[in-house]
Design a protein around this motif. Structure first.
Motif, PDB file in Angstrom:
ATOM      1  N   PHE A  43       5.942   0.065  -9.237  1.00  0.00           N
ATOM      2  CA  PHE A  43       7.244   0.528  -8.752  1.00  0.00           C
ATOM      3  C   PHE A  43       8.391  -0.402  -9.152  1.00  0.00           C
ATOM      4  O   PHE A  43       9.558  -0.044  -8.962  1.00  0.00           O
ATOM      5  CB  PHE A  43       7.210   0.680  -7.231  1.00  0.00           C
ATOM      6  CG  PHE A  43       6.159   1.643  -6.760  1.00  0.00           C
ATOM      7  CD1 PHE A  43       6.305   3.002  -6.945  1.00  0.00           C
ATOM      8  CD2 PHE A  43       4.994   1.172  -6.165  1.00  0.00           C
ATOM      9  CE1 PHE A  43       5.325   3.887  -6.535  1.00  0.00           C
ATOM     10  CE2 PHE A  43       4.015   2.049  -5.740  1.00  0.00           C
ATOM     11  CZ  PHE A  43       4.171   3.403  -5.934  1.00  0.00           C
ATOM     12  N   SER A  44       8.070  -1.582  -9.710  1.00  0.00           N
ATOM     13  CA  SER A  44       9.152  -2.518 -10.047  1.00  0.00           C
ATOM     14  C   SER A  44       9.111  -3.005 -11.487  1.00  0.00           C
ATOM     15  O   SER A  44      10.079  -3.609 -11.944  1.00  0.00           O
ATOM     16  CB  SER A  44       9.112  -3.734  -9.107  1.00  0.00           C
ATOM     17  OG  SER A  44       7.917  -4.476  -9.264  1.00  0.00           O
ATOM     18  N   VAL A  45       8.009  -2.755 -12.222  1.00  0.00           N
ATOM     19  CA  VAL A  45       7.986  -3.215 -13.618  1.00  0.00           C
ATOM     20  C   VAL A  45       9.011  -2.428 -14.421  1.00  0.00           C
ATOM     21  O   VAL A  45       9.352  -1.288 -14.077  1.00  0.00           O
ATOM     22  CB  VAL A  45       6.582  -3.044 -14.247  1.00  0.00           C
ATOM     23  CG1 VAL A  45       5.554  -3.883 -13.520  1.00  0.00           C
ATOM     24  CG2 VAL A  45       6.171  -1.580 -14.300  1.00  0.00           C
ATOM     25  N   PRO A  46       9.537  -3.010 -15.506  1.00  0.00           N
ATOM     26  CA  PRO A  46      10.433  -2.239 -16.379  1.00  0.00           C
ATOM     27  C   PRO A  46       9.731  -0.967 -16.867  1.00  0.00           C
ATOM     28  O   PRO A  46       8.521  -0.960 -17.106  1.00  0.00           O
ATOM     29  CB  PRO A  46      10.700  -3.210 -17.542  1.00  0.00           C
ATOM     30  CG  PRO A  46      10.463  -4.568 -16.968  1.00  0.00           C
ATOM     31  CD  PRO A  46       9.361  -4.395 -15.968  1.00  0.00           C
ATOM     32  N   LYS A  47      10.487   0.102 -17.013  1.00  0.00           N
ATOM     33  CA  LYS A  47       9.891   1.379 -17.389  1.00  0.00           C
ATOM     34  C   LYS A  47       9.083   1.277 -18.684  1.00  0.00           C
ATOM     35  O   LYS A  47       8.052   1.939 -18.840  1.00  0.00           O
ATOM     36  CB  LYS A  47      10.981   2.450 -17.536  1.00  0.00           C
ATOM     37  CG  LYS A  47      11.630   2.855 -16.222  1.00  0.00           C
ATOM     38  CD  LYS A  47      12.703   3.905 -16.437  1.00  0.00           C
ATOM     39  CE  LYS A  47      13.353   4.304 -15.119  1.00  0.00           C
ATOM     40  NZ  LYS A  47      14.421   5.312 -15.316  1.00  0.00           N
ATOM     41  N   THR A  87       8.549   7.032  -0.358  1.00  0.00           N
ATOM     42  CA  THR A  87       8.992   5.752   0.201  1.00  0.00           C
ATOM     43  C   THR A  87       8.057   5.181   1.255  1.00  0.00           C
ATOM     44  O   THR A  87       8.364   4.141   1.843  1.00  0.00           O
ATOM     45  CB  THR A  87      10.390   5.913   0.824  1.00  0.00           C
ATOM     46  OG1 THR A  87      10.349   6.898   1.870  1.00  0.00           O
ATOM     47  CG2 THR A  87      11.419   6.334  -0.223  1.00  0.00           C
ATOM     48  N   ALA A  88       6.913   5.814   1.517  1.00  0.00           N
ATOM     49  CA  ALA A  88       6.026   5.377   2.599  1.00  0.00           C
ATOM     50  C   ALA A  88       5.048   4.307   2.107  1.00  0.00           C
ATOM     51  O   ALA A  88       4.225   4.568   1.228  1.00  0.00           O
ATOM     52  CB  ALA A  88       5.267   6.563   3.180  1.00  0.00           C
ATOM     53  N   ILE A 146       0.842  -1.196   0.000  1.00  0.00           N
ATOM     54  CA  ILE A 146       0.000   0.000   0.000  1.00  0.00           C
ATOM     55  C   ILE A 146       0.876   1.244   0.000  1.00  0.00           C
ATOM     56  O   ILE A 146       1.560   1.540   0.997  1.00  0.00           O
ATOM     57  CB  ILE A 146      -0.946  -0.003   1.216  1.00  0.00           C
ATOM     58  CG1 ILE A 146      -1.801  -1.269   1.221  1.00  0.00           C
ATOM     59  CG2 ILE A 146      -1.826   1.244   1.202  1.00  0.00           C
ATOM     60  CD1 ILE A 146      -2.643  -1.449   2.483  1.00  0.00           C
ATOM     61  N   PHE A 147       0.862   1.951  -1.115  1.00  0.00           N
ATOM     62  CA  PHE A 147       1.595   3.218  -1.224  1.00  0.00           C
ATOM     63  C   PHE A 147       0.746   4.296  -0.567  1.00  0.00           C
ATOM     64  O   PHE A 147      -0.380   4.561  -0.996  1.00  0.00           O
ATOM     65  CB  PHE A 147       1.843   3.541  -2.695  1.00  0.00           C
ATOM     66  CG  PHE A 147       2.644   4.798  -2.942  1.00  0.00           C
ATOM     67  CD1 PHE A 147       3.991   4.862  -2.641  1.00  0.00           C
ATOM     68  CD2 PHE A 147       2.035   5.918  -3.499  1.00  0.00           C
ATOM     69  CE1 PHE A 147       4.728   6.015  -2.883  1.00  0.00           C
ATOM     70  CE2 PHE A 147       2.757   7.073  -3.748  1.00  0.00           C
ATOM     71  CZ  PHE A 147       4.114   7.120  -3.435  1.00  0.00           C
ATOM     72  N   LEU A 148       1.271   4.919   0.462  1.00  0.00           N
ATOM     73  CA  LEU A 148       0.461   5.840   1.265  1.00  0.00           C
ATOM     74  C   LEU A 148       0.251   7.193   0.612  1.00  0.00           C
ATOM     75  O   LEU A 148      -0.685   7.920   0.969  1.00  0.00           O
ATOM     76  CB  LEU A 148       1.097   6.019   2.648  1.00  0.00           C
ATOM     77  CG  LEU A 148       1.260   4.732   3.474  1.00  0.00           C
ATOM     78  CD1 LEU A 148       1.819   5.068   4.853  1.00  0.00           C
ATOM     79  CD2 LEU A 148      -0.061   3.985   3.593  1.00  0.00           C
ATOM     80  N   GLY A 149       1.123   7.565  -0.315  1.00  0.00           N
ATOM     81  CA  GLY A 149       0.958   8.853  -0.977  1.00  0.00           C
ATOM     82  C   GLY A 149       1.434  10.036  -0.164  1.00  0.00           C
ATOM     83  O   GLY A 149       1.165  11.184  -0.538  1.00  0.00           O
TER      84      GLY A 149
END
Length: 531
Positions: free
Chosen positions: A505-509, A22-23, A15-18
Motif C-alpha cells: 500500500f505504500s511502495v511506489p507504483k 481502509t480496514a 493486517i488488511f482485513l479485506g
C-alpha cells in the motif's frame, strides 16, 4: 490437514482485513482453521503470539479463473515466450533443453506461451519445425491463449490425425498446401484432440504434476483457484483433483466443467466442500484477441470478425442447464459482439443463485459505455472476471488487431468496478505470453499503472487503486467464485493469509510488480516460507 489442532495468535502486523479499502488491524486469532478475532496488538495477552514484525498481511489471494492442469503441465514444460524465445529457431533450441528431451517414446515434450506475432518468422511453428526436435517423442506446445496449439508428427499420430480427419465442431485442423496436417490445432475443440492423446497415456503423471504445482501457488500467495476447464474425458477432473489433494495439493479448488463436453442427459451436481467442489459450467462464446478469433462488432484488419463458438440457442441451453442444476454459468467472451450477445440473452432473466452471481462473464475484454449501462440496468446478477495480465503482456497484438475505438474499450477495469456487477481480477494462466502469467503482483501493477510490459500506457483512465486491486483479488474474487470462507480476515472466515516482503500500500507504483510473498498460511498453519 486437521484444523482442530490449530490455535494461533498474531500480533504487530499491518493486517488488511479485506472488508473495504481502509480496514486494517494489527492482531488476530485463528482457531480450528478460522479467524476468531481481529483487533489491536495492545489486546494480545498470549505469550506465544507470533510476531509479524510490522509486515503487511493480506487475505490469501483467490485466482477465480485459471487452468491448473495446464499450469501443472507448463511447470515441467518449456516457456516458449520472450525474452528467451523470440523465433522458431530459439523454440527448437529451447525444446531440446527440456528435461523430457531424449527420453523414451512415451514421454511428451511440452512447451507453452508462443505468440506468432512475437516470433521473428511472424508465423506459427508447424509439425516440420517440431520434428526438428524429435520425431520419436510426441511434442505439444500451447499457443499463448491456450485455445490453439501445435503438435509434431508423433503427436498427430498418437491423436489419430491425418489428412482425412474432419475438423471438430468449433475447431480447425491446419493443413499444408499438399493436404498434410501441419500440426496447428486452432481453438479449444481441435487442441483437445492432442490433449486427450497426451492425458490418456499418463494419468499418474498428471496427478504428480498437479501435486508438484502446489508450491507454485503458495509462493504466489494463491490459496484458492477456479479450474475453468473441467473435463470428463479422458478422465473426470474431479478425480484428478481428489487424487492430487490426497497426495498433498493444497489450494482450495472450484471446478467448472466445459459445457460442450457434457453428454446428452448427463447431470452435473454442485458440491459444497471447502477444499474441493463443483461450482459450475463453462461455455465458450468466442476465441482470443491475439488469435483474431474473439467475436467483434468491427472486423480485424484481415476483414474477419472472429469466431462465434456458441450462438444464442446454445447460450440459452447453457443457461437452462445451469438454472436447472443450480450451477454458476461462466461464459468466456472477449469480443464485444460476444459480450453483447450474453447481455441481450440474459439481462432480463431472474437470477437463480443468491450466494454468488449466477453468470460470470469471463474476460469481458471489450465493453462500450452502452454495454456497461445495460449491465447496470439488468435484472441478472453478473460477475465480470477480467485479466490485466493480457494487456500487460499482449499490448502489441491488441494495438495491431483492434481499431482505436475498440482499443479504447479494452479492459475497462475502473468502469467495471463502478457497475452493479462484481468485478474480480484473475490470471487465465498460463494463457498469455509472459513467464509469470499468474503473479497477482504483476496483475495488480498492470491494473493500477495501466502500463504494459513494453512501457505503453493502456487507457490510463481505467486505472484503479492498490486497495481496489487487492480487494478484487481477495474479497470480490472469493465472492464471485463461491469461496465463501475466503477473501476476508474477520471472524468466521478462513485463517488463510499471506505475509508480504514490502508494504504493497505504500511502495511506489512502479515497484508493485516486484512485491513478493514471504509467507503463506492456510488455516493458521504456515504452508510456505520464502527462502
Amino acid at each position: 490437514m486437521d484444523w482442530r489442532i490449530i490455535m494461533a495468535t498474531f500480533k504487530n502486523g499491518k493486517i488488511f482485513l479485506g472488508t473495504n479499502a481502509t480496514a486494517f488491524a494489527s492482531a488476530m486469532n485463528i482457531q480450528d482453521g478460522l479467524v476468531t478475532h481481529v483487533g489491536e496488538t495492545s489486546e494480545v495477552t498470549d505469550p506465544d503470539a507470533i510476531d509479524l514484525h510490522g509486515k503487511t498481511v493480506l487475505p490469501g489471494f483467490i485466482d477465480p479463473h485459471t487452468h491448473p492442469k495446464y499450469i501443472a503441465d507448463a511447470l515441467h514444460g518449456v516457456a516458449c515466450t520472450p525474452p528467451n524465445v523470440n523465433s522458431i529457431k530459439d523454440m527448437v533450441a529451447a525444446l531440446k533443453k527440456s528435461p523430457a528431451y531424449g527420453k523414451d517414446a512415451t514421454t511428451w515434450i511440452e512447451g507453452w506461451g508462443f505468440d506468432e506475432t512475437k516470433l521473428a518468422e511472424h508465423r506459427s511453428p508447424n509439425r516440420d519445425d517440431l520434428d526438428a526436435v524429435s520425431t520419436t517423442q510426441p511434442i505439444f506446445i500451447y499457443r499463448s491463449d491456450c485455445h490453439s496449439s501445435v503438435g509434431n508428427s508423433r503427436a498427430l499420430e498418437l491423436a489419430g490425425i491425418d489428412a482425412t480427419t474432419p475438423n471438430p465442431v468449433g475447431g480447425l485442423i491446419g493443413h499444408f498446401a499438399d493436404g498434410r496436417p501441419n500440426g496447428y490445432m486452432k481453438e479449444v475443440a481441435a487442441t483437445q484432440l492432442l490433449i486427450t492423446a497426451k492425458s490418456s497415456q499418463s494419468y499418474n503423471t498428471d496427478v504428480q504434476n498437479m501435486v508438484n504445482s502446489s508450491p507454485h501457488y503458495l509462493e504466489n500467495g494463491i490459496v484458492g483457484i477456479g479450474e475453468l476447464m473441467g473435463r470428463f474425458r479422458p478422465y473426470d477432473s474431479m478425480r484428478l483433483y481428489q487424487d492430487a489433494v490426497y497426495d498433498g495439493f493444497k489450494p482450495k479448488t472450484a471446478i467448472y466443467y466445459v459445457f460442450d463436453e457434457l453428454m446428452p442427459g448427463q447431470v452435473v451436481t454442485p458440491t459444497s466442500d471447502d477444499q474441493l467442489r463443483i461450482a459450475g459450467i463453462k461455455l465458450f462464446m468466442d476465441g482470443s484477441i491475439s488469435g483474431q478469433t474473439a467475436y467483434n462488432k468491427q472486423p480485424y484488419p484481415s476483414g474477419q470478425s472472429g469466431v462465434l463458438l456458441a450462438d444464442a440457442d446454445k447460450l440459452k441451453r447453457a443457461v437452462w442447464y445451469a438454472t436447472e442444476h443450480h450451477l454458476q454459468l461462466a461464459v468466456h467472451a472477449m469480443g464485444d459482439a460476444a459480450v453483447q450477445l450474453i447481455i441481450d440473452i440474459t439481462a432480463d432473466l431472474t437470477p437463480w443463485l443468491t450466494d454468488r452471481p449466477s453468470i460470470r462473464i469471463e474476460h469481458a475484454t471489450l465493453l462500450s459505455d452502452e454495454m456497461l449501462r445495460e449491465i447496470n440496468r439488468a435484472r441478472m446478477n453478473y460477475a465480470l472476471i477480467t485479466q490485466p495480465i493480457f494487456f500487460f503482456a499482449e499490448d502489441e497484438s491488441y494495438r495491431q488487431f483492434l481499431s482505436a475505438s475498440q482499443f479504447k474499450n479494452a479492459y475497462r477495469i475502473n468502469s467495471m468496478l463502478n457497475t452493479t456487477a462484481m468485478m474480480a481480477l484473475s490470471s487465465d494462466a498460463p494463457c498469455t505470453p509472459w513467464a509469470e502469467p499468474d503473479s497477482p503482483f504483476v496483475a495488480i501493477y498492470a491494473a493500477v499503472t495501466r502500463k504494459a510490459a513494453n512501457g505503453d500506457v493502456v487507457n490510463l483512465d481505467e486505472a484503479i487503486t492498490v486497495p481496489e486491486a487487492v480487494l478484487a483479488y481477495t474479497n470480490t474474487a472469493a465472492r464471485a467464485g463461491g469461496f465463501t470462507l475466503n477473501g476476508q480476515l474477520q471472524p468466521k472466515f478462513a485463517g488463510d493469509f499471506v505475509v508480504l516482503n514490502e508494504d504493497i500500500f505504500s511502495v511506489p507504483k512502479e515497484e508493485l510488480k516486484n512485491v513478493h510473498v514471504d509467507q503463506t498460511w492456510i488455516g493458521g498453519t504456515k504452508v510456505y516460507q520464502r527462502s
